[in-house]
Design a protein around this motif. Structure first.
Motif: not given
Length: 203
Positions: A186-203
């Motif tokens: 549902l849209p109301e659940i999907r909009t709670m989450v923001t997705f972003m690419r991140l390499n934890l080794a380099t920040g």
């Protein structure tokens, strides 16, 4: 096909740039990924050509993203690690509500290594069910992963039945809309989450 010396050199590079450690047990996985990367770059599929390419390649974000797509494990599903989620629901959420509901109704969560999104969406659904009057709260769930292909899938919020193998049917009925043989969150659940690419080794 790829020599041990070349594999070891690439392992050091991957550990430095991506923070991943590869033991002997994953040599075949790494070898397949490197061969696929070489072929993607127009290199003939033979040992000599691939070794020459490995000796000359200039490693960039593109090459590391390719390896991430081929080497990351996409094993996940909704409400995985039930003991952890139970602790989150029974202990963490009540503590947040008690400490912030009057002065600072803000919830910020970071889901690192989020894969295709089932885990951060599970957290979002738990918050939706557990936080009274959640509409007045500022909720931010940042979900990151090094694999852009996973993130693209996660952001669509569209899942097959395999993602629900440990999920109560009532949850699927309440928070998803069936579209053919897949389920749209549902849209109301999907909009709670923001997705972003991140390499934890380099920040």
């Amino acid at each position: 096909m790829i020599s041990e010396s070349h594999l070891q050199r690439i392992k050091v590079l991957i550990a430095s740039e991506m923070g991943w450690e590869f033991g002997q047990s994953r040599n075949s996985d790494l070898q397949r990924a490197l061969v696929a990367l070489a072929v993607e770059n127009g290199v003939s599929k033979n040992s000599g050509a691939i070794h020459r390419w490995l000796d000359s390649v200039q490693w960039s974000v593109r090459e590391f993203e390719f390896l991430a797509r081929h080497l990351t494990v996409g094993e996940t599903y909704f409400f995985r690690e039930k003991p952890h989620l139970d602790f989150f629901r029974k202990t963490i959420i009540p503590e947040i509500i008690a400490s912030r509901q009057h002065s600072n109704p803000t919830i910020r969560i970071w889901s690192a290594g989020c894969c295709t999104g089932e885990e951060p969406y599970s957290l979002a659904m738990l918050l939706w069910e557990s936080v009274p009057d959640i509409s007045r709260w500022k909720v931010t769930i940042l979900a990151t992963d090094v694999n852009q292909t996973y993130l693209d899938k996660a952001s669509k919020g569209l899942f097959s039945a395999w993602s629900f193998r440990e999920t109560p049917e009532a949850i699927r009925q309440r928070y998803f809309i069936q579209k053919g043989n897949q389920w749209q969150i549902l849209p109301e659940i999907r909009t709670m989450v923001t997705f972003m690419r991140l390499n934890l080794a380099t920040g």
